[in-house]
Design an enzyme around this catalytic site. Structure first.
Site, PDB file in Angstrom:
ATOM      1  N   SER A  40      -4.159   3.926   9.797  1.00 47.99           N
ATOM      2  CA  SER A  40      -5.601   4.156   9.891  1.00 47.99           C
ATOM      3  C   SER A  40      -6.043   4.933  11.118  1.00 47.99           C
ATOM      4  O   SER A  40      -7.228   5.258  11.241  1.00 47.99           O
ATOM      5  CB  SER A  40      -6.344   2.825   9.823  1.00 47.99           C
ATOM      6  OG  SER A  40      -6.320   2.332   8.496  1.00 47.99           O
ATOM      7  N   PHE A 101      -2.786  -2.575  -5.462  1.00 50.89           N
ATOM      8  CA  PHE A 101      -1.565  -3.355  -5.271  1.00 50.89           C
ATOM      9  C   PHE A 101      -1.857  -4.820  -5.619  1.00 50.89           C
ATOM     10  O   PHE A 101      -1.924  -5.678  -4.737  1.00 50.89           O
ATOM     11  CB  PHE A 101      -1.077  -3.238  -3.823  1.00 50.89           C
ATOM     12  CG  PHE A 101      -0.694  -1.843  -3.410  1.00 50.89           C
ATOM     13  CD1 PHE A 101       0.618  -1.410  -3.518  1.00 50.89           C
ATOM     14  CD2 PHE A 101      -1.643  -0.962  -2.927  1.00 50.89           C
ATOM     15  CE1 PHE A 101       0.982  -0.124  -3.148  1.00 50.89           C
ATOM     16  CE2 PHE A 101      -1.294   0.325  -2.549  1.00 50.89           C
ATOM     17  CZ  PHE A 101       0.024   0.751  -2.674  1.00 50.89           C
ATOM     18  N   SER A 146     -13.126  -0.766   5.098  1.00 48.37           N
ATOM     19  CA  SER A 146     -12.745  -0.360   3.742  1.00 48.37           C
ATOM     20  C   SER A 146     -12.142   1.032   3.755  1.00 48.37           C
ATOM     21  O   SER A 146     -12.795   2.001   4.151  1.00 48.37           O
ATOM     22  CB  SER A 146     -13.960  -0.395   2.812  1.00 48.37           C
ATOM     23  OG  SER A 146     -13.648   0.182   1.551  1.00 48.37           O
ATOM     24  N   ASN A 147     -10.908   1.138   3.285  1.00 48.28           N
ATOM     25  CA  ASN A 147     -10.276   2.448   3.149  1.00 48.28           C
ATOM     26  C   ASN A 147     -10.980   3.319   2.123  1.00 48.28           C
ATOM     27  O   ASN A 147     -10.924   4.549   2.215  1.00 48.28           O
ATOM     28  CB  ASN A 147      -8.804   2.268   2.760  1.00 48.28           C
ATOM     29  CG  ASN A 147      -7.944   1.860   3.937  1.00 48.28           C
ATOM     30  OD1 ASN A 147      -7.599   2.660   4.785  1.00 48.28           O
ATOM     31  ND2 ASN A 147      -7.605   0.573   3.982  1.00 48.28           N
ATOM     32  N   GLY A 289      -3.388   1.339  13.485  1.00 47.39           N
ATOM     33  CA  GLY A 289      -3.034   1.778  12.147  1.00 47.39           C
ATOM     34  C   GLY A 289      -1.840   1.029  11.609  1.00 47.39           C
ATOM     35  O   GLY A 289      -0.961   0.591  12.365  1.00 47.39           O
TER      36      GLY A 289
END
Length: 349
Positions: A40, A101, A146-147, A289
């Protein structure tokens, strides 16, 4: 921890160090200049690219995302969520990873293995996040990490620049910073010297499994970059010096709010930047990250006079208690001691 490698800079010089192995099978040692999946930390690069387009007048931070991407975020939701809310995680859009996932819900690595070579599309991942129950109202006082937000920002960059988001970031952020070993990988393999990356999944994978070969289409502009610790120090140093975005853009990036991270902790988060205040030491800016098997942390003091970037090649080593909370581990204390010494030294520098 199989291996750890780092670079630390202060006003007097640069220290690079490494300990442990890059490959548990062969015993190949880690070295300070290895490339690594930095997870990240990618978000700071994406946020900087967005701010460049704000400076050019192509993006308005407080304009609704639905005005730019009505096909992705239609209707009232698209009108309520602004570009700024995507950048600081106050959009209320959930993270898509648990849905991409699904075996993670039962602490099984099955979907990690199933998706190793899968090519996700950005649109399908965004739809996974948007179709899940919202994490809050848009623009709330506390964000939820949130990605999916940063995949939408990648789509926004493509819309306003006419270039693939990864190409724009490469041309105008990575190259502007003078980074020679940072890139979005083309395929599941990392070019150049790098460690194997071992995922424990909080003890569900025992022994930890190597996921260094992995298709990163599941995060792209949210967490897809490969870099070195030297490149990360150089990037954050130049960002904070006003060499990647303007000083006014940097000031926007440094306006923080509390954001609940994926591990349940709360961080002070701006537009693609974390803020860390260390008493008696200073204010630091950067990001952490994680990718499957890889962890990275990079922070630079506000005055630019002290920097640290550190990488590890084991992820999620903490076991969980009955309530699902990660339990303390000696690795945590060791990393904390490294960070304290690297960022603060004798606290007089």
């Amino acid at each position: 921890m199989p291996g750890v490698f780092a670079e630390v800079r202060d006003a007097d010089g640069v220290w690079r160090g490494a300990s442990g192995v890059a490959d548990l099978r062969t015993g190949r040692p880690v070295t300070p200049g290895m490339r690594h999946r930095v997870g990240s930390i990618t978000k700071t690069f994406t946020a900087a690219a967005v701010m460049q387009q704000v400076e050019r007048g192509r993006i308005d931070l407080d304009a609704p995302i639905g005005g730019y991407l009505p096909h992705l975020v239609p209707g009232e939701r698209g009108q309520r969520i602004t570009v700024r809310m995507l950048l600081n995680h106050t959009s209320g859009i959930p993270d898509h990873i648990a849905y991409a996932f699904p075996s993670l819900k039962v602490m099984s690595p099955q979907s990690l293995d199933d998706n190793r070579f899968r090519q996700f599309s950005r649109t399908e991942l965004i739809e996974l996040g948007l179709s899940a129950p919202p994490t809050g109202e848009p623009g709330g006082p506390t964000g939820v990490y949130s990605n999916t937000n940063y995949l939408l920002l990648g789509a926004l960059l493509e819309k306003v620049t006419g270039l693939p988001a990864e190409e724009y970031i490469t041309r105008h952020v990575i190259r502007r910073a003078g980074l020679r070993h940072t890139a979005f990988p083309d395929g599941p393999r990392i070019e150049g010297p790098h460690p194997r990356m071992y995922e424990s999944l909080h003890g569900a994978i025992d022994p930890p499994r190597d996921y260094s070969v992995y298709n990163m289409s599941w995060v792209t502009t949210g967490a897809g970059l490969v870099s070195t610790m030297a490149d990360l120090d150089r990037f954050y140093g130049r960002l904070l010096a006003g060499e990647i975005v303007s000083r006014s853009s940097l000031a926007e990036m440094q306006r923080t709010i509390p954001v609940v991270a994926l591990d349940g902790s709360t961080v002070e988060y701006g537009l693609g930047l974390h803020r860390r205040d260390i008493p008696g030491c200073g204010t630091f800016w950067g990001h952490d990250g994680s990718a499957w098997g890889a962890g990275t942390l990079s922070f630079t003091r506000a005055d630019g006079r002290r920097q640290m970037s550190v990488a590890v090649n084991l992820a999620r080593w903490n076991r969980l208690d009955a309530s699902g909370q990660p339990q303390p581990h000696p690795i945590d204390k060791a990393l904390a001691a490294l960070e304290e010494q690297a960022l603060c030294g004798d606290r007089s520098s």
